[in-house]
Design an enzyme around this catalytic site. Structure first.
Site, short mmCIF file in Angstrom:
data_model
loop_
_atom_site.label_atom_id
_atom_site.label_comp_id
_atom_site.label_asym_id
_atom_site.label_seq_id
_atom_site.Cartn_x
_atom_site.Cartn_y
_atom_site.Cartn_z
N ARG A 186 0.82 -1.12 -0.02
CA ARG A 186 -0.03 -0.29 0.14
C ARG A 186 0.96 1.33 0.09
O ARG A 186 0.11 2.28 -0.59
CB ARG A 186 -0.94 0.34 1.47
N TYR A 231 -14.42 20.89 -11.56
CA TYR A 231 -15.74 19.30 -12.30
C TYR A 231 -16.03 19.24 -10.65
O TYR A 231 -16.04 19.62 -9.37
CB TYR A 231 -14.67 18.84 -11.85
N ASP A 259 -6.48 21.26 -11.22
CA ASP A 259 -6.55 20.16 -11.92
C ASP A 259 -6.00 20.68 -12.91
O ASP A 259 -6.90 22.25 -13.65
CB ASP A 259 -8.16 20.24 -11.69
N LYS A 293 -7.99 10.07 -18.05
CA LYS A 293 -8.58 10.83 -19.31
C LYS A 293 -6.96 10.34 -20.03
O LYS A 293 -7.05 9.34 -20.65
CB LYS A 293 -8.96 11.98 -18.45
C1 LIG Z 1 -12.70 13.14 -14.73
C2 LIG Z 1 -11.92 14.77 -14.36
C3 LIG Z 1 -11.53 14.35 -13.13
C4 LIG Z 1 -12.39 13.89 -12.35
O1 LIG Z 1 -11.79 11.69 -12.69
P1 LIG Z 1 -11.29 10.94 -12.77
O2 LIG Z 1 -9.89 9.76 -12.92
O3 LIG Z 1 -12.53 10.03 -13.77
O4 LIG Z 1 -12.20 10.60 -11.37
C5 LIG Z 1 -11.46 15.14 -12.17
N1 LIG Z 1 -10.84 16.76 -12.35
C6 LIG Z 1 -11.49 16.80 -14.52
C7 LIG Z 1 -11.32 18.25 -15.20
C8 LIG Z 1 -12.36 15.60 -14.92
O5 LIG Z 1 -12.01 15.83 -15.85
#
Ligand SMILES: *Cc1c(COP(=O)(O)O)cnc(C)c1O
Length: 390
Positions: free
Chosen positions: A55, A108, A180, A205
């Protein structure tokens, strides 16, 4: 000595692996495991072994953390089972009871829900601000503010935030900026060099890049490194070694994919301007975008997603357009090879700035297909929309 930039294709082809320590094999192995065995009591008592329990890390997570840390120019990275958890842990690392967290109104939506539900329960007040506030954020900054959370651009409405201006507005106060950076990726935007302290990504993504995994990363500068490491540890956050391996694999081609996404998306955005039924194209790389100057100053390229507002019509007309797309599929994600389309309704959640658009909003993720095919698919979709609205 070849000078290799940390977000270059050259760097990505070589980073995060050490063939001499892997019997010569090119890629880092997928280490499946929980238990780690110690040779003797002395090693155990003195913590004299690199790994003690999976972990807390293994060679696969170390490799991935190392690549992300270097690309972001940070001090440390931790891997999380989702991008959303990376955002949540970033907030948990810096939030304290009785304090306020300032968040851009375009963050988000699930991040917003976390702030509104979990942070509030901890006695932390989320306060949302106009993403275009810039230096004006100083009016909101006082001794109660314990963090500022940005997402530039917002992933649905594409407002950019003036990160250096916001960083300056702290006036020397010890307020970390969390950001982010999922849209531009470290290929096109380096927030830590512009005043941010903790960067979060959805690795689901672009990093993974193939729509086949869910993962997240959080990276901190030296100052906030211990905070994210200890929070990640306290929450027992651990990710699948298979997903970490796939993310490492995805990163090898990150730059070439980003360049393709960026150029294809911009070509489509430019083509959409002035098409019948299209009211406004919302893409930070277009000179018509209200934050274009910030984009030019602080980004070296754009992501795969952008939005456009259609002339007002019923949801039925949107359905006519979206339901019969041949290449674009309806889906909320981005970053994969396949193009996606959706019609979000951000007006439902914003609180700091009225959303204000009357037309239907369309957001696309432009994948790796041929631009001419994508253009044709959109053109046919617009024809269906226009027929349905007239
Ligand atoms: C998809 C997304 C997230 C969350 O990511 P996951 O891997 O789906 O939990 C956070 N911020 C943005 C801008 C996103 O597009």
């Amino acid at each position: 000595m070849v000078e290799i930039k940390k977000n270059s294709a050259t760097f990505l082809a070589h980073a995060g692996r050490d063939p001499q320590n892997q019997y010569g094999f090119v890629n880092v192995p997928v280490v499946h495991g929980s238990t780690v065995i110690f040779p003797d009591l002395e090693t155990f008592d003195n913590k004299a072994q690199k790994y003690s329990y999976a972990r807390e890390g293994n060679p696969t997570s170390d490799a991935l953390q190392d690549v992300i840390t270097q690309m972001e120019g940070g001090a440390v990275t931790r891997i999380t089972p989702s991008g959303l958890q990376a955002a949540c842990l970033a907030l948990m690392s810096v939030a304290s009871s009785g304090k306020t967290v300032l968040l851009a109104d375009c963050v988000y939506e699930p991040t917003r829900h976390f702030a509104n539900r979990v942070l509030k329960c901890m006695g932390v007040t989320p306060v949302y601000f106009d993403p275009r506030i810039g230096a004006g954020i100083s009016a909101l900054i006082d001794e109660t503010v314990c963090a500022i959370y940005l997402e530039t651009p917002g992933s649905v409405t594409f407002e950019l935030q003036d990160l250096p201006a916001i960083a300056d507005a702290r006036g020397g106060r010890d307020i970390p900026i969390l950001i982010d950076n999922s849209w531009a990726s470290p290929i096109f935007h380096q927030p830590l060099s512009l005043g941010a302290d903790i960067v979060v990504h959805t690795g689901s993504k672009y990093f993974g890049g193939h729509s086949d995994l869910v993962i997240g990363t959080l990276t901190a500068n030296e100052k906030w490194a211990d905070s994210i490491v200890s929070t990640h540890h306290l929450f027992g956050s651990a990710s699948s070694p298979d997903d970490m391996f796939l993310t490492l694999r995805g990163l090898k081609t990150l730059r070439m994919r980003m360049e393709r996404h960026s150029s294809s998306a911009l070509q489509l955005a430019e083509w959409l301007v002035g098409q019948d039924g299209v009211k406004e194209v919302i893409h930070p790389a277009l000179p018509s975008h209200p934050d274009h100057a910030l984009f030019q100053k602080y980004f070296t390229g754009s992501g795969s997603t952008f939005a456009f507002e259609l002339e007002p019509a019923s949801r039925l007309a949107v359905g006519r357009m979206l339901d019969m797309m041949e290449i674009f599929s309806i889906g909320v994600s981005f970053g994969g090879f396949e193009s996606l389309i959706l019609s979000p309704r951000p007006g439902n959640v914003r609180t700091a700035v009225p959303y204000g658009r009357e037309g239907n909003l369309i957001r696309v993720h432009v994948g790796s297909e041929d631009v001419a095919d994508l253009r044709e698919d959109l053109a046919e979709g617009l024809k269906r929309y226009n027929r349905a609205r007239n």
